[in-house]
Design an enzyme around this catalytic site. Sequence first.
Site, short mmCIF file in Angstrom:
data_model
loop_
_atom_site.label_atom_id
_atom_site.label_comp_id
_atom_site.label_asym_id
_atom_site.label_seq_id
_atom_site.Cartn_x
_atom_site.Cartn_y
_atom_site.Cartn_z
N THR A 1 7.35 4.96 14.85
CA THR A 1 6.89 3.82 14.06
C THR A 1 5.37 3.79 13.92
OG1 THR A 1 6.70 1.40 14.18
CG2 THR A 1 7.03 2.51 16.26
N ASP A 2 4.91 3.14 12.87
CA ASP A 2 3.45 2.98 12.68
C ASP A 2 2.85 2.06 13.75
OD1 ASP A 2 4.53 0.58 11.76
OD2 ASP A 2 3.63 0.70 9.76
N GLU A 3 3.71 1.29 14.43
CA GLU A 3 3.18 0.32 15.41
C GLU A 3 2.47 1.00 16.58
OE1 GLU A 3 5.43 -3.10 16.35
OE2 GLU A 3 6.42 -3.16 14.41
N TYR B 1 7.03 -3.19 22.91
CA TYR B 1 7.86 -2.30 22.07
C TYR B 1 7.03 -1.09 21.63
CZ TYR B 1 9.64 -0.42 17.66
OH TYR B 1 10.02 0.43 16.64
N LYS C 1 7.41 3.00 22.46
CA LYS C 1 7.59 4.04 21.44
C LYS C 1 6.46 5.08 21.55
CE LYS C 1 10.26 4.28 18.49
NZ LYS C 1 11.63 4.86 18.40
N LYS D 1 15.25 -9.59 12.16
CA LYS D 1 14.08 -9.05 11.46
C LYS D 1 13.75 -9.89 10.23
CE LYS D 1 14.07 -5.65 14.46
NZ LYS D 1 15.19 -4.82 14.56
P1 NAD Z 1 18.33 -1.16 15.46
O1 NAD Z 1 17.92 -2.09 16.55
O2 NAD Z 1 18.92 -1.73 14.22
O3 NAD Z 1 19.39 -0.11 16.03
C1 NAD Z 1 19.25 0.50 17.27
C2 NAD Z 1 20.57 1.20 17.61
O4 NAD Z 1 20.39 1.88 18.86
C3 NAD Z 1 21.75 0.23 17.81
O5 NAD Z 1 22.91 0.74 17.18
C4 NAD Z 1 21.92 0.18 19.31
O6 NAD Z 1 23.27 -0.09 19.71
C5 NAD Z 1 21.48 1.58 19.71
N1 NAD Z 1 21.01 1.63 21.11
C6 NAD Z 1 20.11 0.80 21.70
N2 NAD Z 1 19.95 1.15 22.98
C7 NAD Z 1 20.73 2.24 23.20
C8 NAD Z 1 20.97 3.08 24.31
N3 NAD Z 1 20.39 2.87 25.49
N4 NAD Z 1 21.83 4.12 24.17
C9 NAD Z 1 22.44 4.34 22.97
N5 NAD Z 1 22.27 3.57 21.89
C10 NAD Z 1 21.41 2.54 22.00
O7 NAD Z 1 17.05 -0.28 15.15
P2 NAD Z 1 16.50 0.26 13.74
O8 NAD Z 1 15.70 -0.78 13.10
O9 NAD Z 1 17.61 0.92 13.02
O10 NAD Z 1 15.48 1.38 14.26
C11 NAD Z 1 15.93 2.70 14.51
C12 NAD Z 1 14.75 3.54 14.98
O11 NAD Z 1 13.74 3.56 13.98
C13 NAD Z 1 14.08 3.01 16.24
O12 NAD Z 1 13.75 4.10 17.05
C14 NAD Z 1 12.83 2.31 15.74
O13 NAD Z 1 11.81 2.35 16.69
C15 NAD Z 1 12.50 3.15 14.53
N6 NAD Z 1 11.78 2.46 13.44
C16 NAD Z 1 12.28 1.30 12.92
C17 NAD Z 1 11.62 0.69 11.86
C18 NAD Z 1 12.15 -0.57 11.23
O14 NAD Z 1 11.49 -1.13 10.36
N7 NAD Z 1 13.31 -1.06 11.59
C19 NAD Z 1 10.45 1.27 11.34
C20 NAD Z 1 9.97 2.45 11.91
C21 NAD Z 1 10.65 3.05 12.95
O1 TDX Z 2 10.78 -15.17 11.99
C1 TDX Z 2 9.85 -14.35 11.76
N1 TDX Z 2 8.70 -14.82 11.17
C2 TDX Z 2 7.62 -14.03 10.92
O2 TDX Z 2 6.59 -14.49 10.40
C3 TDX Z 2 9.94 -12.95 12.10
C4 TDX Z 2 11.19 -12.41 12.74
C5 TDX Z 2 8.86 -12.16 11.82
N2 TDX Z 2 7.72 -12.67 11.27
C6 TDX Z 2 6.59 -11.76 11.00
C7 TDX Z 2 6.15 -10.89 12.14
C8 TDX Z 2 5.69 -9.63 11.45
O3 TDX Z 2 4.33 -9.77 11.06
O4 TDX Z 2 7.05 -10.87 10.00
C9 TDX Z 2 6.56 -9.53 10.21
C10 TDX Z 2 7.73 -8.59 10.35
O5 TDX Z 2 8.37 -8.90 11.58
P1 TDX Z 2 9.64 -8.06 12.10
O6 TDX Z 2 10.68 -8.06 11.04
O7 TDX Z 2 9.98 -8.55 13.46
O8 TDX Z 2 9.05 -6.58 12.13
P2 TDX Z 2 7.80 -5.93 12.90
O9 TDX Z 2 7.44 -6.70 14.09
O10 TDX Z 2 6.73 -5.66 11.89
O11 TDX Z 2 8.47 -4.54 13.39
C11 TDX Z 2 9.37 -3.80 12.52
O12 TDX Z 2 8.72 -2.75 11.89
C12 TDX Z 2 8.31 -1.65 12.68
C13 TDX Z 2 10.57 -3.29 13.31
O13 TDX Z 2 11.20 -4.37 13.97
C14 TDX Z 2 10.15 -2.22 14.28
O14 TDX Z 2 11.29 -1.67 14.92
C15 TDX Z 2 9.45 -1.13 13.53
O15 TDX Z 2 8.95 -0.17 14.42
#
Ligand code: NAD
Ligand code: TDX
Length: 340
Positions: A137-139, A162, A166, A201
């Site tokens: 992730t970019d975070e 988090y 990562k 999210k």
């Molecule tokens: P998510 O939370 O929707 O899904 C995570 C999945 O991993 C779930 O199915 C969960 O059951 C499984 N899991 C969790 N712990 C586990 C364990 N110990 N063993 C096996 N399975 C396990 O997450 P997501 O948003 O789909 O993110 C997927 C990946 O992409 C993550 O690594 C996250 O850091 C990365 N990522 C997410 C975003 C985003 O915007 N969501 C952006 C950049 C990178």
């Molecule tokens: O209720 C809310 N109100 C609000 O203002 C929530 C849930 C979020 N926010 C804000 C926080 C962030 O600035 O919105 C932005 C997005 O929040 P999230 O959806 O929680 O995402 P973020 O924290 O940016 O992280 C996501 O992107 C990078 C994913 O959850 C991560 O897994 C990924 O790595």
Amino acid sequence: MEAMKTYLITGGAGFIGSNFIHYLRKQEPQATIINVDALTYAGNLENIASMNEDPRYHFVHKDICDPTLQQLFQLYEIDVIVHFAAESHVDRSIEDSQAFVTTNVLGTVNLLRMAKEAWRTADGRYATGKKFLQVSTDEVYGSLGATGLFTETTPLDPHSPYAASKASADLFVKAYYDTHQLPMNITRCSNNYGPYQHVEKLIPLVIQKGLRKQAIPLYGDGLNIRDWLYVEDHCQAIYTVIHHGKLGEIYNIGGQNERTNREIIKTILDVLQRNVDATLSESLITYVTDRKGHDRRYGIDARKIQQELGWKPATPFAKGIEQTVQWYIENQTWLQNLKD
Ligand code: NAD
Ligand code: TDX
């Protein structure tokens, strides 16, 4: 013709992992896909229900920390590990970071150890075609000011637990490459949106609250910025890196689509007003206490993957958000069935 590959997907019952499985199946109808997922609150088998009848798809209900996963490498000739499984929600990591260390750090190291064990030959080399793809992730880069973008050489500066977990996992992946030459790539993507994303999210939360005419919590001054990418575009980028990424390299992935959180909420309300309820009003937006350590701005410089591998985002935000809102409207039962 390229030999049929066997993919081990971790976290394939989550948001991006399930989208990736659907994408991969379209690209490679003959590939073997093994999905390892512990089915935490974030894992949902409904996301991949359409795969159930697929003879080359196998679901394994296990934790990535489980050492017996090694058996999978004896049962299958695994070529590529696409590692999505993680604790992914920043707010939860602020409440309690233990599961983030266990899954994101120790789980990743467990997978690296198993891949090395299974893939390394007696002379210390690796067969061609093997790859460990760390989905990051970019975070991990921290927060930007008003200008500038994250490049692959931006120093790691994670702020939330988090992001720290990562970044730590990424460093272990790099260490396995530097020390053991384990074939790998790391991708670092910006915020994803699209079908199957958990309502914890921002985007699904706003859609759900809007549909129910409930208060929409906006953290702080609402002007924090994220760079949003449609999930299918992320899947395509990962697929491109699997097939064309140079071993040992990191690739940033982003949508060149920076928006404030307030702008995101207004855009969604606008789509809902046009499609569902003309009376919906911005008065639902409710400013709440800011997230602790809230990163101000993320912005990705994706020139490396664009110039070296030819990937670029395909989905304009207006189209992606319209599709996403529509998906949630049509999948209300999916929303109701979510755990936690
Ligand atoms: P998510 O939370 O929707 O899904 C995570 C999945 O991993 C779930 O199915 C969960 O059951 C499984 N899991 C969790 N712990 C586990 C364990 N110990 N063993 C096996 N399975 C396990 O997450 P997501 O948003 O789909 O993110 C997927 C990946 O992409 C993550 O690594 C996250 O850091 C990365 N990522 C997410 C975003 C985003 O915007 N969501 C952006 C950049 C990178
Ligand atoms: O209720 C809310 N109100 C609000 O203002 C929530 C849930 C979020 N926010 C804000 C926080 C962030 O600035 O919105 C932005 C997005 O929040 P999230 O959806 O929680 O995402 P973020 O924290 O940016 O992280 C996501 O992107 C990078 C994913 O959850 C991560 O897994 C990924 O790595």
